[in-house]
Design an enzyme around this catalytic site. Structure first.
Site, PDB file in Angstrom:
ATOM      1  N   SER A 142       0.811  -1.130  -0.034  1.00 41.32           N
ATOM      2  CA  SER A 142      -0.006  -0.093  -0.111  1.00 41.32           C
ATOM      3  C   SER A 142       0.964   1.378  -0.146  1.00 41.32           C
ATOM      4  O   SER A 142       2.142   1.048   0.347  1.00 41.32           O
ATOM      5  CB  SER A 142      -0.794   0.066   1.304  1.00 41.32           C
ATOM      6  OG  SER A 142      -1.302   1.387   1.438  1.00 41.32           O
ATOM      7  N   TYR A 155      -1.996  -1.476  10.472  1.00 41.09           N
ATOM      8  CA  TYR A 155      -1.952  -1.381   8.835  1.00 41.09           C
ATOM      9  C   TYR A 155      -0.453  -0.805   8.646  1.00 41.09           C
ATOM     10  O   TYR A 155      -0.079  -1.545   7.720  1.00 41.09           O
ATOM     11  CB  TYR A 155      -3.260  -0.664   8.439  1.00 41.09           C
ATOM     12  CG  TYR A 155      -3.406  -0.832   6.865  1.00 41.09           C
ATOM     13  CD1 TYR A 155      -4.108  -1.909   6.593  1.00 41.09           C
ATOM     14  CD2 TYR A 155      -2.871   0.123   5.979  1.00 41.09           C
ATOM     15  CE1 TYR A 155      -4.278  -1.924   5.154  1.00 41.09           C
ATOM     16  CE2 TYR A 155      -3.156  -0.050   4.560  1.00 41.09           C
ATOM     17  CZ  TYR A 155      -3.864  -1.129   4.354  1.00 41.09           C
ATOM     18  OH  TYR A 155      -3.940  -1.143   2.911  1.00 41.09           O
TER      19      TYR A 155
HETATM   20  P1  NAD Z   1     -11.428  -6.320   0.191  1.00 43.20           P
HETATM   21  O1  NAD Z   1     -12.125  -6.182   1.371  1.00 43.20           O
HETATM   22  O2  NAD Z   1     -12.108  -5.944  -1.252  1.00 43.20           O
HETATM   23  O3  NAD Z   1     -10.679  -7.522  -0.338  1.00 43.20           O
HETATM   24  C1  NAD Z   1      -9.859  -8.143   0.649  1.00 43.20           C
HETATM   25  C2  NAD Z   1      -9.902  -9.681   0.260  1.00 43.20           C
HETATM   26  O4  NAD Z   1      -9.212 -10.480   1.314  1.00 43.20           O
HETATM   27  C3  NAD Z   1     -11.323 -10.511   0.328  1.00 43.20           C
HETATM   28  O5  NAD Z   1     -11.309 -11.464  -0.887  1.00 43.20           O
HETATM   29  C4  NAD Z   1     -11.229 -11.328   1.625  1.00 43.20           C
HETATM   30  O6  NAD Z   1     -12.357 -12.435   1.451  1.00 43.20           O
HETATM   31  C5  NAD Z   1      -9.923 -11.350   1.862  1.00 43.20           C
HETATM   32  N1  NAD Z   1      -9.666 -11.809   3.434  1.00 43.20           N
HETATM   33  C6  NAD Z   1      -9.801 -11.019   4.322  1.00 43.20           C
HETATM   34  N2  NAD Z   1      -9.567 -11.526   5.373  1.00 43.20           N
HETATM   35  C7  NAD Z   1      -9.018 -12.893   5.096  1.00 43.20           C
HETATM   36  C8  NAD Z   1      -8.517 -14.090   5.750  1.00 43.20           C
HETATM   37  N3  NAD Z   1      -8.242 -13.944   7.107  1.00 43.20           N
HETATM   38  N4  NAD Z   1      -7.976 -14.932   4.999  1.00 43.20           N
HETATM   39  C9  NAD Z   1      -8.361 -15.324   3.582  1.00 43.20           C
HETATM   40  N5  NAD Z   1      -8.843 -14.041   2.930  1.00 43.20           N
HETATM   41  C10 NAD Z   1      -9.062 -13.008   3.629  1.00 43.20           C
HETATM   42  O7  NAD Z   1     -10.189  -5.329   0.194  1.00 43.20           O
HETATM   43  P2  NAD Z   1      -9.388  -4.711  -0.982  1.00 43.20           P
HETATM   44  O8  NAD Z   1      -9.263  -3.267  -0.693  1.00 43.20           O
HETATM   45  O9  NAD Z   1      -9.455  -5.346  -2.314  1.00 43.20           O
HETATM   46  O10 NAD Z   1      -7.892  -5.098  -0.541  1.00 43.20           O
HETATM   47  C11 NAD Z   1      -6.796  -6.188  -0.827  1.00 43.20           C
HETATM   48  C12 NAD Z   1      -5.342  -5.624  -0.426  1.00 43.20           C
HETATM   49  O11 NAD Z   1      -5.271  -4.381  -1.014  1.00 43.20           O
HETATM   50  C13 NAD Z   1      -5.416  -5.583   0.783  1.00 43.20           C
HETATM   51  O12 NAD Z   1      -3.805  -5.925   1.344  1.00 43.20           O
HETATM   52  C14 NAD Z   1      -5.187  -4.198   1.372  1.00 43.20           C
HETATM   53  O13 NAD Z   1      -4.677  -3.743   2.325  1.00 43.20           O
HETATM   54  C15 NAD Z   1      -4.704  -3.510   0.050  1.00 43.20           C
HETATM   55  N6  NAD Z   1      -4.896  -2.364  -0.347  1.00 43.20           N
HETATM   56  C16 NAD Z   1      -6.021  -1.667  -0.659  1.00 43.20           C
HETATM   57  C17 NAD Z   1      -6.257  -0.207  -0.893  1.00 43.20           C
HETATM   58  C18 NAD Z   1      -7.746   0.187  -1.181  1.00 43.20           C
HETATM   59  O14 NAD Z   1      -7.631   1.477  -1.222  1.00 43.20           O
HETATM   60  N7  NAD Z   1      -8.567  -0.555  -1.151  1.00 43.20           N
HETATM   61  C19 NAD Z   1      -5.067   0.561  -1.106  1.00 43.20           C
HETATM   62  C20 NAD Z   1      -3.866   0.135  -0.825  1.00 43.20           C
HETATM   63  C21 NAD Z   1      -3.775  -1.196  -0.581  1.00 43.20           C
END
Ligand code: NAD
Length: 260
Positions: A142, A155
């Site tokens: 991130s 985080y």
């Molecule tokens: P999201 O909530 O849409 O997806 C998260 C995914 O992780 C889902 O498929 C969920 O089922 C899975 N998950 C959560 N806990 C779990 C567990 N214990 N075991 C197995 N699977 C699990 O979120 P997202 O925004 O797509 O985030 C995905 C990644 O991107 C994360 O690592 C997040 O930190 C990172 N990220 C997101 C953003 C943003 O703005 N959305 C920005 C930077 C980084």
């Protein structure tokens, strides 16, 4: 480009992981998907993306906070597909609170899911990648792997940690065909961020549109969300031959967030 290769994408039932899995499938990679929620819908979307290549898609529901379940998933993947050539460590959760109020169990869960899970998949995937002399480990960190923000201690700590893990994994394999890199998104409108927008709208009694604008305006100069599709294309680049010597980078796609 990736026909005959297999990619594990953790947390690919939703959001960024689903976007990356679809982009790799469109290049011909078989996909092992993982995550909670509706796995059948995600499976269908990924299969559709890879239809032209006749890819195989399978699912393992390992809870990424549990090392024993991660080990079972890695063994399943190796048996089902022979080898996992690409591992995308993407599963992640968020919780916001100041350090002194941060619930201890939330800290432990965020460190386990957002950081330690990547250590486990990486240590278990590396031997087969090294033997094949080809592999790609892509860590979805991130912009919070590069800079901090208030209320996000666990985080930010986990994301800085995964950038460190990325560098060490890249260095230890630098003379091989195995690369490891991190992707550092700014805001991406997924369920994880929608919750933060909704909480902001409720706390200030403002509309979702106003809360969205406020959220972007504070950090992201482009005033635009990055999309899971754009992040998927970056993952495809990391898997390409052109990226053979891209090692240990933390590449932001953040609308200028970290340039400030
Ligand atoms: P999201 O909530 O849409 O997806 C998260 C995914 O992780 C889902 O498929 C969920 O089922 C899975 N998950 C959560 N806990 C779990 C567990 N214990 N075991 C197995 N699977 C699990 O979120 P997202 O925004 O797509 O985030 C995905 C990644 O991107 C994360 O690592 C997040 O930190 C990172 N990220 C997101 C953003 C943003 O703005 N959305 C920005 C930077 C980084």
């Amino acid at each position: 480009m990736l026909k005959g290769k297999t990619a594990l994408v953790t947390g690919s039932t939703s959001g960024i992981g689903l976007g990356i899995a679809q982009a790799l499938a469109a290049q011909g990679a078989n996909i092992l998907l993982n995550g909670f929620g509706d796995s059948e819908a995600a499976k269908a979307q990924i299969a559709a993306a890879g239809q032209a290549h006749g890819i195989s898609v399978d699912y393992h529901g390992a809870d990424m906070s549990q090392p024993a379940e991660i080990e079972a998933m890695m063994a399943f993947g190796a048996q089902r597909f022979e080898r996992l050539d690409i591992v995308v460590n993407n599963a992640g959760i968020q919780h916001v609170a100041s350090v002194e109020d941060f619930p201890v169990e939330k800290w432990d869960a965020i460190l386990a899911i957002n950081l330690s899970s990547a250590f486990h998949t990486t240590r278990l995937a590396l031997p087969a990648m090294q033997q094949a002399n080809w592999g790609r480990i892509i860590n979805v960190a991130s912009v919070h792997g590069l800079v901090g923000s208030v209320q996000k201690s666990a985080y930010v700590a986990a994301k800085h940690g995964i950038v460190g893990l990325t560098k060490v994994t890249a260095l230890e394999n630098a003379t091989t065909g195995v690369t490891c890199n991190a992707i550092c998104p700014g805001w991406v409108l997924t369920p994880l961020v929608q919750k933060q927008v909704d909480a902001r709208a409720a706390a200030q009694n403002i509309s979702t549109e106003a809360a969205t604008k406020q959220l972007l305006g504070e950090k992201e100069p482009s005033m635009q969300f990055t999309t899971p599709q754009e992040l998927g294309e970056l993952a495809v680049f990391f898997c390409s031959a052109a990226a053979n010597n891209v090692r240990g980078v933390a590449w932001n796609m953040d609308g200028g967030w970290a340039a400030q």
